[in-house]
Write a protein that holds these residues in place. Sequence first.
Motif, PDB file in Angstrom:
ATOM      1  N   VAL A  22      40.845  35.893  40.367  1.00  0.00           N
ATOM      2  CA  VAL A  22      40.310  36.127  41.708  1.00  0.00           C
ATOM      3  C   VAL A  22      39.768  34.820  42.288  1.00  0.00           C
ATOM      4  O   VAL A  22      39.992  34.482  43.452  1.00  0.00           O
ATOM      5  CB  VAL A  22      39.220  37.214  41.673  1.00  0.00           C
ATOM      6  CG1 VAL A  22      38.434  37.231  42.986  1.00  0.00           C
ATOM      7  CG2 VAL A  22      39.837  38.583  41.422  1.00  0.00           C
ATOM      8  N   ALA A  23      39.071  34.047  41.432  1.00  0.00           N
ATOM      9  CA  ALA A  23      38.543  32.759  41.886  1.00  0.00           C
ATOM     10  C   ALA A  23      39.684  31.794  42.200  1.00  0.00           C
ATOM     11  O   ALA A  23      39.643  31.063  43.198  1.00  0.00           O
ATOM     12  CB  ALA A  23      37.629  32.172  40.817  1.00  0.00           C
ATOM     13  N   GLY A  64      41.211  32.524  45.434  1.00  0.00           N
ATOM     14  CA  GLY A  64      40.305  32.369  46.555  1.00  0.00           C
ATOM     15  C   GLY A  64      40.028  33.665  47.293  1.00  0.00           C
ATOM     16  O   GLY A  64      39.765  33.651  48.499  1.00  0.00           O
ATOM     17  N   LEU A  65      40.067  34.781  46.563  1.00  0.00           N
ATOM     18  CA  LEU A  65      39.804  36.066  47.203  1.00  0.00           C
ATOM     19  C   LEU A  65      38.302  36.263  47.374  1.00  0.00           C
ATOM     20  O   LEU A  65      37.539  36.149  46.422  1.00  0.00           O
ATOM     21  CB  LEU A  65      40.374  37.204  46.344  1.00  0.00           C
ATOM     22  CG  LEU A  65      41.901  37.271  46.204  1.00  0.00           C
ATOM     23  CD1 LEU A  65      42.275  38.329  45.184  1.00  0.00           C
ATOM     24  CD2 LEU A  65      42.542  37.580  47.547  1.00  0.00           C
ATOM     25  N   SER A  66      37.899  36.572  48.571  1.00  0.00           N
ATOM     26  CA  SER A  66      36.486  36.844  48.824  1.00  0.00           C
ATOM     27  C   SER A  66      36.176  38.301  48.504  1.00  0.00           C
ATOM     28  O   SER A  66      37.074  39.133  48.387  1.00  0.00           O
ATOM     29  CB  SER A  66      36.154  36.566  50.290  1.00  0.00           C
ATOM     30  OG  SER A  66      36.800  37.512  51.133  1.00  0.00           O
ATOM     31  N   ASP A  67      34.882  38.592  48.373  1.00  0.00           N
ATOM     32  CA  ASP A  67      34.471  39.981  48.139  1.00  0.00           C
ATOM     33  C   ASP A  67      34.938  40.879  49.281  1.00  0.00           C
ATOM     34  O   ASP A  67      35.309  42.038  49.061  1.00  0.00           O
ATOM     35  CB  ASP A  67      32.945  40.067  47.994  1.00  0.00           C
ATOM     36  CG  ASP A  67      32.442  39.433  46.710  1.00  0.00           C
ATOM     37  OD1 ASP A  67      33.265  39.240  45.780  1.00  0.00           O
ATOM     38  OD2 ASP A  67      31.243  39.130  46.628  1.00  0.00           O
ATOM     39  N   THR A  68      34.924  40.358  50.496  1.00  0.00           N
ATOM     40  CA  THR A  68      35.363  41.138  51.652  1.00  0.00           C
ATOM     41  C   THR A  68      36.851  41.463  51.554  1.00  0.00           C
ATOM     42  O   THR A  68      37.278  42.584  51.835  1.00  0.00           O
ATOM     43  CB  THR A  68      35.085  40.375  52.955  1.00  0.00           C
ATOM     44  OG1 THR A  68      33.675  40.120  53.053  1.00  0.00           O
ATOM     45  CG2 THR A  68      35.540  41.173  54.170  1.00  0.00           C
ATOM     46  N   GLU A  69      37.646  40.463  51.151  1.00  0.00           N
ATOM     47  CA  GLU A  69      39.087  40.683  51.006  1.00  0.00           C
ATOM     48  C   GLU A  69      39.377  41.704  49.914  1.00  0.00           C
ATOM     49  O   GLU A  69      40.235  42.575  50.074  1.00  0.00           O
ATOM     50  CB  GLU A  69      39.789  39.363  50.697  1.00  0.00           C
ATOM     51  CG  GLU A  69      39.862  38.401  51.869  1.00  0.00           C
ATOM     52  CD  GLU A  69      40.426  37.059  51.472  1.00  0.00           C
ATOM     53  OE1 GLU A  69      41.340  36.578  52.158  1.00  0.00           O
ATOM     54  OE2 GLU A  69      39.956  36.490  50.468  1.00  0.00           O
ATOM     55  N   ILE A  70      38.664  41.604  48.798  1.00  0.00           N
ATOM     56  CA  ILE A  70      38.864  42.543  47.695  1.00  0.00           C
ATOM     57  C   ILE A  70      38.501  43.956  48.140  1.00  0.00           C
ATOM     58  O   ILE A  70      39.223  44.916  47.869  1.00  0.00           O
ATOM     59  CB  ILE A  70      38.042  42.124  46.467  1.00  0.00           C
ATOM     60  CG1 ILE A  70      38.593  40.808  45.893  1.00  0.00           C
ATOM     61  CG2 ILE A  70      38.047  43.218  45.399  1.00  0.00           C
ATOM     62  CD1 ILE A  70      37.732  40.198  44.823  1.00  0.00           C
TER      63      ILE A  70
END
Length: 236
Positions: free
Chosen positions: A99-100, A103-109
């Motif tokens: 995930v890091a 570059g996935l953000s918490d919002t995207e997830i």
Amino acid sequence: MSKLPAPPADGFCARAWANTADLQQAIVEHPFNAALTDGTLDRDRFAFYIVQDARYLVGFAQTLAAAAARADNAEDAAFLAGAAQGALIEERRLHAGYVAEFGLSDTEIAGIDTSPSCLAYTSYLRANALTEPYPVLLAAILPCFWVYQHVGTTILEATGGAGDHPYQAWIQTYADDEFAEAVLAARDLTDRVAKSMDAEMQQRMLQAFTRATEYEWLFWNSAWIKEEWPTAGFLK
């Protein structure tokens, strides 16, 4: 890499694997795993898979914990409880790394819905934990161990352990010796419990193993097609 020895020919696991042999091959040959093997799997599909798998592992860990609470002896309970911890900690650590990397953000997830297949599979496992006898629950749990080890070792063999493979960390997680030991323990436990069951209960175990293996195929497929809810267009 550890290749598992064949299960005892007269045991439940040998029968269950033979019953699903064509499906096991279809899982290995699925376009998702074929692309993962040759390193051409696009990152959007893998990222979708990682998000779904992290959510699946929560339900899987809960199911393992339920099995641990129903185990007949302390050794079996300790193994199942330890596997639950591994699902929540060790494997999710791998997910966090990807995930890091992506570059996935918490919002995207949070914006990625839990797929119908992911929800169905976790719901199936939780239902077994709540409504089925302990032997059937063990059979339903086993494919997640065994299928992943089979896929991981098959891919590692095909790639030759290439260190520059884009998904090497994932491959190595499911093809290493420690995971193989966990699979053997899960398989031996299931065989041991099944041995004392009558034909009717063994058939119920076989049905649970087969259905969970079908869900394994569906899970890989849902990642390949980036499965969405067909009803989403009707909702606000």
